[in-house]
Design a protein around this motif. Structure first.
Motif, PDB file in Angstrom:
ATOM      1  N   SER A  72       0.831  -1.206   0.000  1.00 12.91           N
ATOM      2  CA  SER A  72       0.000   0.000   0.000  1.00 12.91           C
ATOM      3  C   SER A  72       0.870   1.262   0.000  1.00 12.91           C
ATOM      4  O   SER A  72       0.561   2.253  -0.671  1.00 12.91           O
ATOM      5  CB  SER A  72      -0.946  -0.063   1.205  1.00 12.91           C
ATOM      6  OG  SER A  72      -1.087   1.194   1.803  1.00 12.91           O
ATOM      7  N   LYS A  75       2.163   1.681  -3.500  1.00 10.82           N
ATOM      8  CA  LYS A  75       1.124   2.163  -4.398  1.00 10.82           C
ATOM      9  C   LYS A  75       0.925   3.672  -4.208  1.00 10.82           C
ATOM     10  O   LYS A  75       0.889   4.441  -5.170  1.00 10.82           O
ATOM     11  CB  LYS A  75      -0.177   1.422  -4.107  1.00 10.82           C
ATOM     12  CG  LYS A  75      -1.151   1.495  -5.267  1.00 10.82           C
ATOM     13  CD  LYS A  75      -2.438   0.761  -4.958  1.00 10.82           C
ATOM     14  CE  LYS A  75      -3.559   1.365  -5.799  1.00 10.82           C
ATOM     15  NZ  LYS A  75      -4.883   1.030  -5.270  1.00 10.82           N
ATOM     16  N   SER A  76       0.836   4.065  -2.949  1.00  9.62           N
ATOM     17  CA  SER A  76       0.575   5.481  -2.661  1.00  9.62           C
ATOM     18  C   SER A  76       1.739   6.359  -3.100  1.00  9.62           C
ATOM     19  O   SER A  76       1.555   7.400  -3.744  1.00  9.62           O
ATOM     20  CB  SER A  76       0.333   5.685  -1.168  1.00  9.62           C
ATOM     21  OG  SER A  76      -0.740   4.881  -0.742  1.00  9.62           O
ATOM     22  N   GLY A  78       4.088   5.634  -5.233  1.00  9.45           N
ATOM     23  CA  GLY A  78       4.208   5.555  -6.694  1.00  9.45           C
ATOM     24  C   GLY A  78       3.196   6.466  -7.369  1.00  9.45           C
ATOM     25  O   GLY A  78       3.484   7.069  -8.410  1.00  9.45           O
ATOM     26  N   SER A  79       2.033   6.582  -6.776  1.00  5.15           N
ATOM     27  CA  SER A  79       1.023   7.425  -7.419  1.00  5.15           C
ATOM     28  C   SER A  79       1.373   8.908  -7.252  1.00  5.15           C
ATOM     29  O   SER A  79       0.916   9.740  -8.021  1.00  5.15           O
ATOM     30  CB  SER A  79      -0.368   7.122  -6.864  1.00  5.15           C
ATOM     31  OG  SER A  79      -0.521   7.743  -5.605  1.00  5.15           O
ATOM     32  N   ILE A  80       2.177   9.224  -6.268  1.00  9.81           N
ATOM     33  CA  ILE A  80       2.594  10.631  -6.096  1.00  9.81           C
ATOM     34  C   ILE A  80       3.676  11.011  -7.112  1.00  9.81           C
ATOM     35  O   ILE A  80       3.581  12.035  -7.783  1.00  9.81           O
ATOM     36  CB  ILE A  80       3.130  10.889  -4.657  1.00  9.81           C
ATOM     37  CG1 ILE A  80       2.003  10.717  -3.624  1.00  9.81           C
ATOM     38  CG2 ILE A  80       3.733  12.290  -4.547  1.00  9.81           C
ATOM     39  CD1 ILE A  80       2.470  10.725  -2.165  1.00  9.81           C
ATOM     40  N   GLY A  82       4.929   8.981  -9.620  1.00  8.98           N
ATOM     41  CA  GLY A  82       4.945   8.176 -10.842  1.00  8.98           C
ATOM     42  C   GLY A  82       5.702   6.892 -10.570  1.00  8.98           C
ATOM     43  O   GLY A  82       6.773   6.926  -9.945  1.00  8.98           O
ATOM     44  N   LYS A  83       5.159   5.796 -11.034  1.00 10.49           N
ATOM     45  CA  LYS A  83       5.725   4.481 -10.719  1.00 10.49           C
ATOM     46  C   LYS A  83       7.219   4.382 -11.003  1.00 10.49           C
ATOM     47  O   LYS A  83       7.979   3.785 -10.247  1.00 10.49           O
ATOM     48  CB  LYS A  83       4.992   3.392 -11.539  1.00 10.49           C
ATOM     49  CG  LYS A  83       4.026   2.581 -10.681  1.00 10.49           C
ATOM     50  CD  LYS A  83       3.633   1.273 -11.359  1.00 10.49           C
ATOM     51  CE  LYS A  83       3.225   1.465 -12.825  1.00 10.49           C
ATOM     52  NZ  LYS A  83       2.537   0.301 -13.389  1.00 10.49           N
ATOM     53  N   ASN A  84       7.629   4.983 -12.113  1.00  8.45           N
ATOM     54  CA  ASN A  84       9.041   4.858 -12.515  1.00  8.45           C
ATOM     55  C   ASN A  84       9.991   5.641 -11.606  1.00  8.45           C
ATOM     56  O   ASN A  84      11.206   5.472 -11.689  1.00  8.45           O
ATOM     57  CB  ASN A  84       9.235   5.366 -13.941  1.00  8.45           C
ATOM     58  CG  ASN A  84       8.540   4.468 -14.926  1.00  8.45           C
ATOM     59  OD1 ASN A  84       8.294   3.302 -14.608  1.00  8.45           O
ATOM     60  ND2 ASN A  84       8.226   5.007 -16.091  1.00  8.45           N
ATOM     61  N   GLU A 128       4.719  17.409  -5.267  1.00  7.82           N
ATOM     62  CA  GLU A 128       4.946  15.989  -4.967  1.00  7.82           C
ATOM     63  C   GLU A 128       5.597  15.832  -3.591  1.00  7.82           C
ATOM     64  O   GLU A 128       5.262  14.939  -2.823  1.00  7.82           O
ATOM     65  CB  GLU A 128       5.837  15.357  -6.048  1.00  7.82           C
ATOM     66  CG  GLU A 128       5.151  15.279  -7.407  1.00  7.82           C
ATOM     67  CD  GLU A 128       6.099  14.875  -8.542  1.00  7.82           C
ATOM     68  OE1 GLU A 128       5.661  14.869  -9.692  1.00  7.82           O
ATOM     69  OE2 GLU A 128       7.292  14.583  -8.268  1.00  7.82           O
ATOM     70  N   LYS A 131       3.175  16.144  -0.811  1.00  9.06           N
ATOM     71  CA  LYS A 131       2.384  14.916  -0.648  1.00  9.06           C
ATOM     72  C   LYS A 131       3.191  13.799   0.004  1.00  9.06           C
ATOM     73  O   LYS A 131       2.675  13.032   0.819  1.00  9.06           O
ATOM     74  CB  LYS A 131       1.846  14.450  -2.003  1.00  9.06           C
ATOM     75  CG  LYS A 131       0.686  15.300  -2.504  1.00  9.06           C
ATOM     76  CD  LYS A 131       0.218  14.799  -3.877  1.00  9.06           C
ATOM     77  CE  LYS A 131      -0.663  15.860  -4.537  1.00  9.06           C
ATOM     78  NZ  LYS A 131      -0.669  15.701  -6.011  1.00  9.06           N
ATOM     79  N   TYR A 135       2.216  11.985   3.428  1.00 10.40           N
ATOM     80  CA  TYR A 135       2.007  10.536   3.502  1.00 10.40           C
ATOM     81  C   TYR A 135       2.916   9.906   4.563  1.00 10.40           C
ATOM     82  O   TYR A 135       2.477   9.098   5.381  1.00 10.40           O
ATOM     83  CB  TYR A 135       2.273   9.890   2.136  1.00 10.40           C
ATOM     84  CG  TYR A 135       1.990   8.410   2.165  1.00 10.40           C
ATOM     85  CD1 TYR A 135       0.685   7.933   1.989  1.00 10.40           C
ATOM     86  CD2 TYR A 135       3.012   7.496   2.420  1.00 10.40           C
ATOM     87  CE1 TYR A 135       0.412   6.579   2.066  1.00 10.40           C
ATOM     88  CE2 TYR A 135       2.737   6.136   2.501  1.00 10.40           C
ATOM     89  CZ  TYR A 135       1.432   5.682   2.318  1.00 10.40           C
ATOM     90  OH  TYR A 135       1.160   4.337   2.412  1.00 10.40           O
TER      91      TYR A 135
END
Lengths: 564, 564
Positions: A72, A75-76, A78-80, A82-84, A128, A131, A135
Motif C-alpha cells: 500500500s 502504491k501510494s 508511486g502514485s505521487i 509516478g511508478k518509474n 509531490e 504529498k 504521507y
C-alpha cells in the motif's frame, strides 16, 4: 572559461554511478597508470611487508534486508511521483543507504553496513514533495533527503525514527530547473537537486559563474551544499555557500518557509542561516536563489614555497588583513607538501638530465633555507587583468618578507587540472589494505599553529604508523580552516574500531581547542556528540523545539545533528 | 582617526539623557541657530498659515501608574544587583518605557503613552542576569531588555506577558568591559552594554576601529546592534553587524548559548544568526566578539551629481558588480537632494557675489543636464592611500558614463561632520507642530526603481500635503536598501491615527513588493504583522517553538517580532 575543465557531460543515471566508491563507472583517478608506483611508495612509507589485496564485496553479496514498505505504501508513493520514480531495487537501495566517508565505504566494501533504506522516491515538483511528507508523516515513514549522496559525516546513515516503520530516501536529483534568472541583480534561482557541473555549465553558457567548487563538486547538489554549509575552493572570492545564498525555499511537513529575495534585512533570526546547515532535519530544500558573477576575465594560479608553517600562516593572515583580493590561498603543511612533491614526480623518467635538474633545484631550495619543513602555498587570483596584476603585486612583498620563493604557475595549473581528482585515488588504495580519511575544523589565527600541531599529533598517535598531513584551504579575516588527511594501513581484523579510535581522538582534540567539529563537511551522525557538547544543552534543545514545529512526527533525518 | 569627530565624552548618566527626545541635555542640533529659517521653510513648503507651538508635557505631568513590583520583588531584585542598581523613580521608569520612534516620542509629548515598566535593573555581571531571569520566571515578571533605548520600531513597547504581573526593564549599560582583545586574529570581545562611542574610542586608542556607525551610534549599544541587525554608515566596507560578529553569548532563562569563536563552520543552523535579530525574545546578549580593523590610513568622501534616479542607481549597481572597494555609496533622491541643498544654504548671507555664484552654478548644472531631478551620491572611500586612489580611479569612468558631475570633497566633509546630527532636528520641529518619521526596506536591483516610486507614493498619499524623500544608504551585490523620510504637519486632533495610516500604507506597499519590512531598524511591535505575514505561519511558529525552549515562561519581550 571554467567549463573547459569541468565534466558537464557526466551521466548521472544512477546505475552509471558507483554504489561503493567515488564517481561514475567511466571515471577514474587521473594517474591510474602510476598506481603501482603509488602502492610502492605506500609500502615503503608505512614499512609494510607487502601490499595486501582487499577487494570490495559485490553488490549481490550485500546483506540487504527485505524492504519494509508495504504494497500500500508503494502504491501510494508511486502514485505521487509516478511508478518509474519510486525504486526498491537492490542497487538503488544500497546506493542511497550510505554516503562517501571512509567509514561508509569501508562498511560497504566489507558487507558491514547494517541499515538500509526501504525505498527511494524521485520527486520532481514541490507539490509531490508536499504529498510525500504528508504521507510519510501519517504513515510513520522516516525520510532521509538525498542530493548527491556525497556526505562524509554520516549524513545519510540510515536511522529509523522512534516508532517509525520504514525509511525512505528522498532523492532530489530530478529537480534541476533554472527557475529564474536576474542579470540585473546577478542572481539565479535553481531547483535544489541540480548537480554542480550542470548548474555551473548552465551559468557559464550565459557568461556567468557561481564560483562554488567544493571538492565534491562533480557529485554534489545545490541543495546538499546549502544543507551542509559547503565551502568551494575559491571561497576567498565567492564565499561559503551560506554567503552565496540570497533566498531559500524549504518544504517541511508543517508547510513551507520561503525567505524573501532581499540583499539584507532586519527581520528577526535569519531563516536563510537556519536552513543552511539544517542537514535535512527541518525540511526539504527545493529552491535556492544564489548570487552569481560574470566569468572573470582572467586568472593566475601559482605556487609559493615557504621555509616552514609559521611564516606561511603569517603570509595568509597578512594577505587577509591587507584585504588583498584572492580566490584561494591554499597552504599545504610540510607533510602534505612532500606527498604532492612525490606525486608530481610520478611517471617522469629519471634521465641523467632530470636527476641533475632535481639536484640543482634541491640545492637552491636548501640555500634559500627551504628544507624539509618547507610548505607550499597555492595562490589563486581571478578577476580582470588589472585586478589580478594588482593582487599579485600586493602579495609579493608579503611573501618576500616571509622568505618565500615564487614557484611559478605550473604548480597552479596542475592543481586546477587535478582539483577534483583526489577522491578517485581512494577508490584504488582501499582495494589494497590502505585507509584514508579527512577531518576538518577551523579556528582563529592566534590558535592556528597550536591546533595544527595538536590535530596532527592526535591523528598519528591514534593509529600508530599512520601519516597525517594538513592543509589550510579557506581563510578569513579572523582565522582559517585546517583540513587533515590521514593515511594508514587498514587494521586487518577490526578496521571499524581503528577508525572510531582515530575519529574520537581527533574530534576530542578539536573540542579541547574550542574549535568547531567541522568547517564545511557538516555534522551528520558521525560528529553529533561533539557538536552537541560544544553547542550545549540549551542550543541543542532550542533547535529541537524548532524542529518539532516544522516536523511534528520527527520523520526528517532523525538521530542526527541536534536530534537525538 | 575617527575619534576626533565622535563624542567619546558623552555622559551617559541616565538623568543626563532626554526622556522624550534624542540625545543628552547638553547636546543639540548643530544648526540650532538657523531654526527660525528652517521653520520658515517648512511653513512655506507645507503651505501652513502659521507655525503652531506644540510643547511637550513635563515629566511630572506624565500619568504614571504605581509600580506593580511588590516590596518583596524589590528586595529580591535589589539583593541581586545591589540596591542602587534597582530603580523605580519616575524618570527611570518613563525613560525605559519607550524608544525613540516618532510614535513613541509623540505619545510622550502628549501624555498618551499608556504602559510603563514597573522598575529597572542595571546588572553588571552574567551571574546577576542569570538570577534576574530565574527570579522573574518564577515570579511572573516580564522582562524587556534595554540597551541604548534607541528602537524606532516599538522594540521597547511595554507589553506585559499573559498572566504576568509586572514589567521590568533590564538595562545592560553597566556591562561595558573589554573582555578580551586579539590583535592577531583582529577580534575583540566586549560586554554587550557598551555604547558605540565608548567601544569605538577604546579601539581607536589601540589603533583599531570597529567601523560600525549607525545613525544612532551615540545612543545605541553593541548588544542592541546585534539584537536588531543594525547597519553602519560604512557597511559597504565593514558589513552589517550580523557580518561583523564572530561569536555571541546569550543568556536565556533556560541557560546559556555561547557560540564558538571560529571564522566559519559547518555545524548546523548558525546560532550567531539566530541571536542576531532576536530583539530580546530569546535571551539577554551579554558578550559579543567582533571583527576589528586597523584604522584606515586615509579617507576620501566626495559628492557626485547625477541627472536623475535611474542613472545614479545604475552607478551604484555597477560599482558593486565591479567589486570596487567603497565604504559608502549614499544616494539621495531628487527630493532629499533638494532638502540638503536648502540646508546647505542656511546661515549664509546673500551677498551680491554669493547670488551671482549661485546663478552661475545653477546655469552650469542645467547646461550639464542636471536640473530639478538631480540626485546626489556621496561616495566614501577608506583605506590605504593607494586603495583610495584606485577606487576613485575605478569609479570615475562609471560616473562619467552615467552623466554625473564630480562635486568635490566639501560635500563629503560636511556629511561626515553632520552624520549624527539629524535626529536632533526632530527634537525641535516636533515642538512646532511638525511630524517626521523614517521607514526603510531593501530589495534587489531589478525592483529598486519601482519600489522607490511606490514607497514615495504610498507615503505622500497617506498624509496629504506631506513631503516624502528617500535615500539609498547601503548597497550589496544583489540589491540595496531604500530609506524614506516623511515630513508633515501634525494632525492637530488625531496625530496618532495620522501616523498609523501612514505606517500601514507604506508597510503594505513594501509587502506587496515582497520587500522586507525593515533593512536595519528591526521589527519590534510596530512591524510585527507585516513581518509575520511575509515570513508565514510555519516560520513564525518555528521560532516560537525555539523560544519556548529557551524562555519557558515567555517572560522575554513578549508580544513582539514572532511572538503573539
Amino acid at each position: 572559461m571554467f567549463y573547459h575543465e569541468l565534466n558537464s557531460k557526466i551521466d548521472y543515471t544512477r546505475s552509471n554511478l558507483r554504489w561503493n566508491a567515488w564517481g561514475a563507472n567511466d571515471q577514474d583517478f587521473g594517474r591510474k597508470a602510476q598506481m603501482p608506483e603509488i602502492l610502492d611508495l605506500l609500502k615503503r612509507e608505512f614499512q609494510m611487508e607487502a601490499i595486501r589485496e582487499t577487494p570490495a564485496v559485490e553488490l549481490e553479496n550485500i546483506d540487504l534486508p527485505k524492504s519494509k514498505l508495504s504494497p500500500s505504501d508503494l502504491k501510494s508513493l508511486g502514485s505521487i511521483v509516478g511508478k518509474n520514480n519510486l525504486k526498491v531495487d537492490r542497487f538503488e537501495r544500497v546506493f542511497h543507504s550510505a554516503g562517501k566517508s571512509y567509514y561508509d565505504v569501508l562498511r560497504l566494501h566489507t558487507n558491514k553496513l547494517k541499515s538500509f533504506v526501504d525505498g527511494v522516491v524521485y520527486p520532481q515538483k514541490d507539490s509531490e514533495i508536499i504529498k510525500i511528507l504528508e504521507y510519510c508523516s501519517k504513515n510513520k515513514i522516516t525520510i532521509i533527503p538525498f542530493g548527491g549522496g556525497s556526505s562524509v559525516v554520516g549524513g545519510l546513515e540510515v536511522i529509523k525514527g522512534k516508532g517509525q516503520k520504514a525509511v525512505l530516501s528522498l532523492d532530489t536529483t530530478r529537480m534541476v530547473d533554472l527557475v529564474s534568472f536576474d542579470p540585473i541583480s546577478l542572481t539565479a534561482t535553481f531547483q535544489a537537486g541540480i548537480y554542480g557541473p550542470k548548474l555551473e555549465y548552465g551559468l557559464n553558457l550565459k557568461g556567468y559563474t557561481l564560483g562554488h567548487f567544493p571538492q565534491s563538486f562533480e557529485y554534489s547538489t545545490l541543495g546538499g551544499w546549502v544543507a551542509a554549509r559547503s565551502a568551494g575552493q575559491q571561497s576567498n572570492r565567492y564565499g561559503k555557500i551560506e554567503e552565496i545564498i540570497s533566498s531559500v525555499k524549504l518544504i517541511s511537513p508543517s508547510g513551507v518557509v520561503e525567505t524573501l529575495r532581499a540583499p539584507a534585512a532586519s527581520i528577526g533570526p535569519d531563516w536563510n542561516q537556519i536552513v543552511a546547515g539544517s542537514e535535512g532535519l527541518l525540511g526539504i530544500i527545493t529552491e535556492v536563489t544564489v548570487k552569481i558573477h560574470k566569468i572573470p576575465e582572467t586568472r593566475k594560479y601559482f605556487g609559493l614555497v615557504f621555509p616552514e608553517m609559521r611564516s606561511s600562516l603569517n603570509f595568509i593572515r597578512k594577505a587577509n588583513h591587507a584585504e588583498i583580493k584572492t580566490s584561494m590561498l591554499r597552504l599545504s603543511d610540510a607533510s602534505e607538501t612532500r606527498l604532492y612533491e612525490y606525486l608530481g614526480q610520478l611517471g617522469k623518467k629519471n634521465t641523467p638530465l632530470r636527476i641533475l635538474k632535481n639536484l640543482i633545484q634541491n640545492a637552491v631550495l636548501k640555500w634559500k633555507g627551504l628544507g624539509e619543513g618547507k610548505c607550499v602555498v597555492l595562490v589563486g587570483l581571478d578577476g580582470s587583468r588589472l585586478e589580478v596584476a594588482r593582487s599579485f603585486e600586493a602579495l609579493k612583498p608579503l611573501w618576500k618578507k616571509a622568505g618565500a620563493l615564487y614557484a611559478g604557475e605550473k604548480l597552479g595549473q596542475s592543481w586546477i587540472h587535478g582539483r577534483f581528482n583526489m577522491p578517485y585515488l581512494r577508490n584504488h588504495i582501499m582495494q589494497f589494505g590502505m585507509g584514508v580519511d579527512t577531518m576538518e575544523t577551523s579556528t582563529t589565527y592566534d590558535r592556528l599553529e597550536d591546533l595544527h600541531q595538536a590535530g596532527l599529533a592526535a591523528l598519528e598517535t591514534s593509529i600508530p604508523g599512520s601519516r597525517a598531513m594538513c592543509h589550510l584551504s579557506h581563510s578569513y579575516h579572523d582565522g582559517a580552516c585546517l583540513y587533515y588527511t590521514i593515511l594508514f594501513p587498514m587494521d586487518e581484523k577490526k578496521p571499524e574500531e581503528q577508525w572510531f579510535k582515530m575519529k574520537r581522538k581527533v574530534s576530542d582534540t578539536f573540542a579541547a581547542h574550542k574549535a568547531p567539529i567541522s568547517h564545511h563537511h557538516g555534522v551528520g551522525f558521525d560528529h553529533k556528540s561533539w557538536y552537541q557538547n560544544t553547542l550545549g544543552k540549551v542550543g541543542v534543545e532550542g533547535l529541537n523545539g524548532l524542529k518539532k514545529v516544522l516536523d511534528k512526527k520527527e520523520i526528517l533525518n532523525p538521530g542526527k545533528l541536534f536530534h537525538s
